[in-house]
Write a protein that holds these residues in place. Sequence first.
Motif, PDB file in Angstrom:
ATOM      1  N   UNK A 192       0.883  -1.264   0.095  1.00 20.63           N
ATOM      2  CA  UNK A 192       0.048   0.120  -0.042  1.00 20.63           C
ATOM      3  C   UNK A 192       0.923   1.273   0.063  1.00 20.63           C
ATOM      4  N   UNK A 193       0.416   2.374  -0.586  1.00 28.69           N
ATOM      5  CA  UNK A 193       1.241   3.628  -0.694  1.00 28.69           C
ATOM      6  C   UNK A 193       0.093   4.752   0.052  1.00 28.69           C
ATOM      7  N   UNK A 194      -1.217   4.462   0.247  1.00 23.52           N
ATOM      8  CA  UNK A 194      -1.881   5.540   0.759  1.00 23.52           C
ATOM      9  C   UNK A 194      -2.520   4.871   1.843  1.00 23.52           C
ATOM     10  N   UNK A 195      -3.234   5.957   2.724  1.00 21.57           N
ATOM     11  CA  UNK A 195      -4.041   5.093   3.721  1.00 21.57           C
ATOM     12  C   UNK A 195      -5.414   4.613   3.269  1.00 21.57           C
ATOM     13  N   UNK A 196      -5.881   5.093   2.214  1.00 23.56           N
ATOM     14  CA  UNK A 196      -7.346   4.305   1.767  1.00 23.56           C
ATOM     15  C   UNK A 196      -6.744   3.056   1.126  1.00 23.56           C
ATOM     16  N   UNK A 197      -5.724   2.905   0.601  1.00 25.95           N
ATOM     17  CA  UNK A 197      -5.144   1.626   0.209  1.00 25.95           C
ATOM     18  C   UNK A 197      -4.960   0.399   1.173  1.00 25.95           C
ATOM     19  N   UNK A 198      -4.466   1.443   2.140  1.00 25.55           N
ATOM     20  CA  UNK A 198      -4.264   0.203   3.585  1.00 25.55           C
ATOM     21  C   UNK A 198      -5.744  -0.213   4.141  1.00 25.55           C
ATOM     22  N   UNK A 199      -6.818   0.734   4.350  1.00 23.54           N
ATOM     23  CA  UNK A 199      -7.732   0.388   4.792  1.00 23.54           C
ATOM     24  C   UNK A 199      -8.465  -0.341   4.094  1.00 23.54           C
ATOM     25  N   UNK A 200      -8.475  -0.393   2.709  1.00 22.01           N
ATOM     26  CA  UNK A 200      -9.061  -1.516   1.728  1.00 22.01           C
ATOM     27  C   UNK A 200      -8.686  -2.734   1.995  1.00 22.01           C
ATOM     28  N   UNK A 201      -7.291  -2.820   1.842  1.00 27.87           N
ATOM     29  CA  UNK A 201      -6.470  -4.087   2.211  1.00 27.87           C
ATOM     30  C   UNK A 201      -6.758  -4.782   3.635  1.00 27.87           C
ATOM     31  N   UNK A 202      -7.067  -3.786   4.658  1.00 27.84           N
ATOM     32  CA  UNK A 202      -7.212  -4.409   6.035  1.00 27.84           C
ATOM     33  C   UNK A 202      -8.704  -4.866   6.134  1.00 27.84           C
ATOM     34  N   UNK A 203      -9.581  -4.231   5.246  1.00 29.64           N
ATOM     35  CA  UNK A 203     -11.176  -4.856   5.170  1.00 29.64           C
ATOM     36  C   UNK A 203     -11.039  -6.207   4.573  1.00 29.64           C
ATOM     37  N   UNK A 204     -10.236  -6.049   3.562  1.00 29.36           N
ATOM     38  CA  UNK A 204     -10.130  -7.596   2.658  1.00 29.36           C
ATOM     39  C   UNK A 204      -9.432  -8.677   3.510  1.00 29.36           C
ATOM     40  N   UNK A 205      -8.715  -8.449   4.332  1.00 29.64           N
ATOM     41  CA  UNK A 205      -7.838  -9.299   4.973  1.00 29.64           C
ATOM     42  C   UNK A 205      -8.035  -9.392   6.859  1.00 29.64           C
ATOM     43  N   UNK A 206      -9.460  -9.156   6.977  1.00 36.61           N
ATOM     44  CA  UNK A 206      -9.705  -9.788   8.476  1.00 36.61           C
ATOM     45  C   UNK A 206      -9.431  -8.435   9.308  1.00 36.61           C
ATOM     46  N   UNK A 207      -9.012  -7.206   9.234  1.00 33.69           N
ATOM     47  CA  UNK A 207      -8.736  -6.312  10.043  1.00 33.69           C
ATOM     48  C   UNK A 207      -9.800  -5.487  10.698  1.00 33.69           C
ATOM     49  N   UNK A 208     -10.961  -5.690  10.339  1.00 34.14           N
ATOM     50  CA  UNK A 208     -12.161  -5.068  11.054  1.00 34.14           C
ATOM     51  C   UNK A 208     -12.567  -6.153  12.274  1.00 34.14           C
ATOM     52  N   UNK A 209     -12.971  -5.386  13.397  1.00 33.61           N
ATOM     53  CA  UNK A 209     -13.288  -6.279  14.416  1.00 33.61           C
ATOM     54  C   UNK A 209     -14.538  -7.321  14.255  1.00 33.61           C
ATOM     55  N   UNK A 210     -14.337  -8.345  14.567  1.00 31.42           N
ATOM     56  CA  UNK A 210     -15.502  -9.417  14.456  1.00 31.42           C
ATOM     57  C   UNK A 210     -16.743  -9.221  15.256  1.00 31.42           C
ATOM     58  N   UNK A 211     -16.327  -8.458  15.962  1.00 32.20           N
ATOM     59  CA  UNK A 211     -17.577  -8.285  17.149  1.00 32.20           C
ATOM     60  C   UNK A 211     -17.002  -7.292  18.253  1.00 32.20           C
ATOM     61  N   UNK A 212     -17.924  -6.822  19.157  1.00 29.71           N
ATOM     62  CA  UNK A 212     -17.623  -5.805  20.233  1.00 29.71           C
ATOM     63  C   UNK A 212     -17.716  -6.554  21.493  1.00 29.71           C
ATOM     64  N   UNK A 213     -16.879  -7.465  21.793  1.00 28.06           N
ATOM     65  CA  UNK A 213     -17.067  -8.287  23.139  1.00 28.06           C
ATOM     66  C   UNK A 213     -17.390  -7.613  24.147  1.00 28.06           C
ATOM     67  N   UNK A 214     -16.909  -6.391  24.510  1.00 29.64           N
ATOM     68  CA  UNK A 214     -17.207  -5.925  25.772  1.00 29.64           C
ATOM     69  C   UNK A 214     -18.690  -5.701  26.042  1.00 29.64           C
ATOM     70  N   UNK A 215     -19.405  -5.742  25.059  1.00 28.73           N
ATOM     71  CA  UNK A 215     -21.242  -5.394  25.260  1.00 28.73           C
ATOM     72  C   UNK A 215     -21.382  -6.912  26.030  1.00 28.73           C
ATOM     73  N   UNK A 216     -20.966  -8.000  25.819  1.00 24.82           N
ATOM     74  CA  UNK A 216     -21.235  -9.125  26.513  1.00 24.82           C
ATOM     75  C   UNK A 216     -21.089  -9.180  27.888  1.00 24.82           C
ATOM     76  N   UNK A 217     -20.596  -8.093  28.664  1.00 23.06           N
ATOM     77  CA  UNK A 217     -20.290  -8.113  29.996  1.00 23.06           C
ATOM     78  C   UNK A 217     -20.860  -6.711  30.717  1.00 23.06           C
ATOM     79  N   UNK A 218     -21.553  -5.948  29.827  1.00 24.92           N
ATOM     80  CA  UNK A 218     -22.112  -4.994  30.494  1.00 24.92           C
ATOM     81  C   UNK A 218     -23.489  -5.353  31.195  1.00 24.92           C
TER      82      UNK A 218
END
Length: 230
Positions: A192-218
């Motif tokens: 990647x050479x730009x932040x946009x490219x990095x974000x798109x790569x991250x989205x495609x390769x599992x870098x977005x959170x799978x869930x917000x686990x802390x809500x299980x403990x509220x």
Amino acid sequence: MSQQTSGPITLALVDDYDVVVVGVAHMFDHYSDRVAVQELDAQTRVVTPVDIALLDTYGQTANEDDIDALVASPRVGQVVMYSWGFNEDAVHSALRRGAAGYLSKALPAADLVAALEAIHAGECVVSPPPSGNRLSTGLDWPGRSEGLSERESEVLALITQGVSNADIAGLLHLSPNSIKSYVRSAYRKIGASTRVQAVLWGVDHGFTPDQHRITHWIPGPGDEEVAVGA
């Protein structure tokens, strides 16, 4: 203080990335008689009390709020931080907020288990800071197969979540220059050479959170009936 039981310590692993949770869980494969990892169902709220909630700081954007939520949960006996970052202020802040320990990801499985047992027995344990870039074997993180280090992966995960470099530096207790260095090396590895490219790569390769686990403990209705030690 958590009450002693005759069986293994019950442990919840709290992190929003499934690959991270699974990697940490494998650390206890040979210690099931001493630590029982409680699987978290991504679709339902946790209802089983645990002795210790191990809060992994990877990719987390609200560490202090998460500590507060876990400490306040009647389903959690003790809260323990599990981190690569050992900034003195971060450690002291976690302990002030009620964490019972702050443990390094460089700890071998046997030492990690022993530290959890000591915490469960009533000690406040802060392990020695990790030296160099050595992590404990068995841990996993997004992008590892693409050659990203744990630190590079964590920075990219936060970038993918839309966090600025300045805020990443604050979350990881690193200097802005260190963050820039991790960004450059991560970009080089993923092409990647730009932040946009990095974000798109991250989205495609599992870098977005799978869930917000802390809500299980509220806390919610009925929690007073299932509090640890009740």
